[in-house]
Design a protein around this motif. Structure first.
Motif, PDB file in Angstrom:
ATOM      1  N   GLU A   1       0.820  -1.208   0.000  1.00 29.30           N
ATOM      2  CA  GLU A   1       0.000   0.000   0.000  1.00 29.30           C
ATOM      3  C   GLU A   1       0.858   1.264   0.000  1.00 29.30           C
ATOM      4  O   GLU A   1       0.569   2.213  -0.733  1.00 29.30           O
ATOM      5  N   LEU A   2       1.917   1.295   0.814  1.00 36.22           N
ATOM      6  CA  LEU A   2       2.795   2.467   0.866  1.00 36.22           C
ATOM      7  C   LEU A   2       3.490   2.700  -0.474  1.00 36.22           C
ATOM      8  O   LEU A   2       3.615   3.847  -0.926  1.00 36.22           O
ATOM      9  N   ASP A   3       3.938   1.628  -1.113  1.00 37.66           N
ATOM     10  CA  ASP A   3       4.573   1.760  -2.426  1.00 37.66           C
ATOM     11  C   ASP A   3       3.576   2.274  -3.464  1.00 37.66           C
ATOM     12  O   ASP A   3       3.910   3.121  -4.293  1.00 37.66           O
ATOM     13  N   VAL A   4       2.352   1.767  -3.420  1.00 37.02           N
ATOM     14  CA  VAL A   4       1.332   2.214  -4.366  1.00 37.02           C
ATOM     15  C   VAL A   4       1.018   3.690  -4.126  1.00 37.02           C
ATOM     16  O   VAL A   4       0.922   4.466  -5.078  1.00 37.02           O
ATOM     17  N   ILE A   5       0.888   4.091  -2.870  1.00 35.70           N
ATOM     18  CA  ILE A   5       0.614   5.494  -2.549  1.00 35.70           C
ATOM     19  C   ILE A   5       1.732   6.386  -3.087  1.00 35.70           C
ATOM     20  O   ILE A   5       1.473   7.459  -3.630  1.00 35.70           O
ATOM     21  N   ALA A   6       2.958   5.932  -2.964  1.00 35.18           N
ATOM     22  CA  ALA A   6       4.098   6.733  -3.412  1.00 35.18           C
ATOM     23  C   ALA A   6       4.235   6.769  -4.934  1.00 35.18           C
ATOM     24  O   ALA A   6       4.618   7.792  -5.495  1.00 35.18           O
ATOM     25  N   LEU A   7       3.919   5.649  -5.595  1.00 37.49           N
ATOM     26  CA  LEU A   7       4.202   5.537  -7.029  1.00 37.49           C
ATOM     27  C   LEU A   7       2.980   5.677  -7.937  1.00 37.49           C
ATOM     28  O   LEU A   7       3.096   6.198  -9.045  1.00 37.49           O
ATOM     29  N   ARG A   8       1.833   5.170  -7.518  1.00 38.52           N
ATOM     30  CA  ARG A   8       0.611   5.208  -8.345  1.00 38.52           C
ATOM     31  C   ARG A   8      -0.610   5.399  -7.445  1.00 38.52           C
ATOM     32  O   ARG A   8      -1.461   4.515  -7.334  1.00 38.52           O
ATOM     33  N   PRO A   9      -0.717   6.544  -6.783  1.00 40.27           N
ATOM     34  CA  PRO A   9      -1.812   6.739  -5.825  1.00 40.27           C
ATOM     35  C   PRO A   9      -3.205   6.570  -6.438  1.00 40.27           C
ATOM     36  O   PRO A   9      -4.140   6.176  -5.743  1.00 40.27           O
ATOM     37  N   ALA A  10      -3.344   6.820  -7.714  1.00 41.86           N
ATOM     38  CA  ALA A  10      -4.657   6.687  -8.348  1.00 41.86           C
ATOM     39  C   ALA A  10      -5.172   5.247  -8.283  1.00 41.86           C
ATOM     40  O   ALA A  10      -6.388   5.023  -8.244  1.00 41.86           O
ATOM     41  N   LEU A  11      -4.284   4.263  -8.241  1.00 40.05           N
ATOM     42  CA  LEU A  11      -4.716   2.865  -8.141  1.00 40.05           C
ATOM     43  C   LEU A  11      -5.513   2.637  -6.861  1.00 40.05           C
ATOM     44  O   LEU A  11      -6.582   2.026  -6.886  1.00 40.05           O
ATOM     45  N   LEU A  12      -5.007   3.127  -5.735  1.00 39.75           N
ATOM     46  CA  LEU A  12      -5.707   2.918  -4.465  1.00 39.75           C
ATOM     47  C   LEU A  12      -6.939   3.804  -4.357  1.00 39.75           C
ATOM     48  O   LEU A  12      -7.924   3.409  -3.750  1.00 39.75           O
ATOM     49  N   GLU A  13      -6.900   4.980  -4.949  1.00 36.56           N
ATOM     50  CA  GLU A  13      -8.079   5.845  -4.929  1.00 36.56           C
ATOM     51  C   GLU A  13      -9.236   5.163  -5.635  1.00 36.56           C
ATOM     52  O   GLU A  13     -10.364   5.146  -5.138  1.00 36.56           O
ATOM     53  N   ARG A  14      -8.963   4.581  -6.797  1.00 35.55           N
ATOM     54  CA  ARG A  14     -10.020   3.881  -7.529  1.00 35.55           C
ATOM     55  C   ARG A  14     -10.478   2.637  -6.765  1.00 35.55           C
ATOM     56  O   ARG A  14     -11.652   2.302  -6.757  1.00 35.55           O
ATOM     57  N   LEU A  15      -9.546   1.965  -6.113  1.00 39.41           N
ATOM     58  CA  LEU A  15      -9.893   0.793  -5.313  1.00 39.41           C
ATOM     59  C   LEU A  15     -10.875   1.194  -4.219  1.00 39.41           C
ATOM     60  O   LEU A  15     -11.904   0.557  -4.033  1.00 39.41           O
ATOM     61  N   LYS A  16     -10.593   2.264  -3.505  1.00 42.66           N
ATOM     62  CA  LYS A  16     -11.468   2.711  -2.423  1.00 42.66           C
ATOM     63  C   LYS A  16     -12.814   3.184  -2.960  1.00 42.66           C
ATOM     64  O   LYS A  16     -13.844   2.931  -2.352  1.00 42.66           O
ATOM     65  N   GLU A  17     -12.814   3.858  -4.102  1.00 47.44           N
ATOM     66  CA  GLU A  17     -14.073   4.295  -4.719  1.00 47.44           C
ATOM     67  C   GLU A  17     -14.964   3.096  -5.045  1.00 47.44           C
ATOM     68  O   GLU A  17     -16.161   3.108  -4.788  1.00 47.44           O
ATOM     69  N   ARG A  18     -14.377   2.056  -5.583  1.00 49.49           N
ATOM     70  CA  ARG A  18     -15.151   0.868  -5.950  1.00 49.49           C
ATOM     71  C   ARG A  18     -15.642   0.130  -4.712  1.00 49.49           C
ATOM     72  O   ARG A  18     -16.739  -0.402  -4.699  1.00 49.49           O
ATOM     73  N   GLN A  19     -14.835   0.081  -3.643  1.00 53.17           N
ATOM     74  CA  GLN A  19     -15.253  -0.598  -2.429  1.00 53.17           C
ATOM     75  C   GLN A  19     -16.439   0.130  -1.781  1.00 53.17           C
ATOM     76  O   GLN A  19     -17.340  -0.492  -1.250  1.00 53.17           O
ATOM     77  N   ILE A  20     -16.442   1.452  -1.856  1.00 52.01           N
ATOM     78  CA  ILE A  20     -17.546   2.238  -1.298  1.00 52.01           C
ATOM     79  C   ILE A  20     -18.810   2.006  -2.110  1.00 52.01           C
ATOM     80  O   ILE A  20     -19.897   1.874  -1.575  1.00 52.01           O
ATOM     81  N   ALA A  21     -18.664   1.920  -3.433  1.00 48.57           N
ATOM     82  CA  ALA A  21     -19.816   1.729  -4.305  1.00 48.57           C
ATOM     83  C   ALA A  21     -20.469   0.363  -4.137  1.00 48.57           C
ATOM     84  O   ALA A  21     -21.642   0.205  -4.398  1.00 48.57           O
ATOM     85  N   ILE A  22     -19.699  -0.608  -3.690  1.00 48.59           N
ATOM     86  CA  ILE A  22     -20.220  -1.984  -3.573  1.00 48.59           C
ATOM     87  C   ILE A  22     -21.060  -2.116  -2.367  1.00 48.59           C
ATOM     88  O   ILE A  22     -21.605  -1.824  -1.618  1.00 48.59           O
TER      89      ILE A  22
END
Length: 90
Positions: A69-90
């Motif tokens: 998660e820390l590496d994703v936040i540092a390198l491709r934060p949009a990946l986790l943002e979309r992940l959280k958006e989809r989890q909220i929508a479900i």
């Protein structure tokens, strides 16, 4: 201490990051190479040298997920943002 074999540990990591696609392979006896892929956008991230042995404790598994998660936040934060958006929508 209960240890979780690598296939089961990676399945738990895969479940944690759903709906992103997570794959991983051993790249040394103590590390893995992992890839996260957003199948909707095609955006991906490959991480190497992640600490993980053939069997891990729950604490080691938790640290592995945190490192990813820390590496994703540092390198491709949009990946986790979309992940959280989809989890909220479900």
């Amino acid at each position: 201490m209960i240890r979780i074999r690598l296939p089961e540990a990676l399945a738990l990591v895969r479940e944690h990051f759903k709906p992103l696609l997570f794959t991983a392979t051993m790249d040394s006896p103590q590390t893995i190479q992992a890839m996260l892929l957003d199948e909707l956008t095609g955006e991906s991230l490959v991480l190497t040298g992640l600490p993980c042995g053939a069997a891990v404790s729950r604490a080691q598994l938790s640290r592995l997920i945190s490192v990813i998660e820390l590496d994703v936040i540092a390198l491709r934060p949009a990946l986790l943002e979309r992940l959280k958006e989809r989890q909220i929508a479900i």
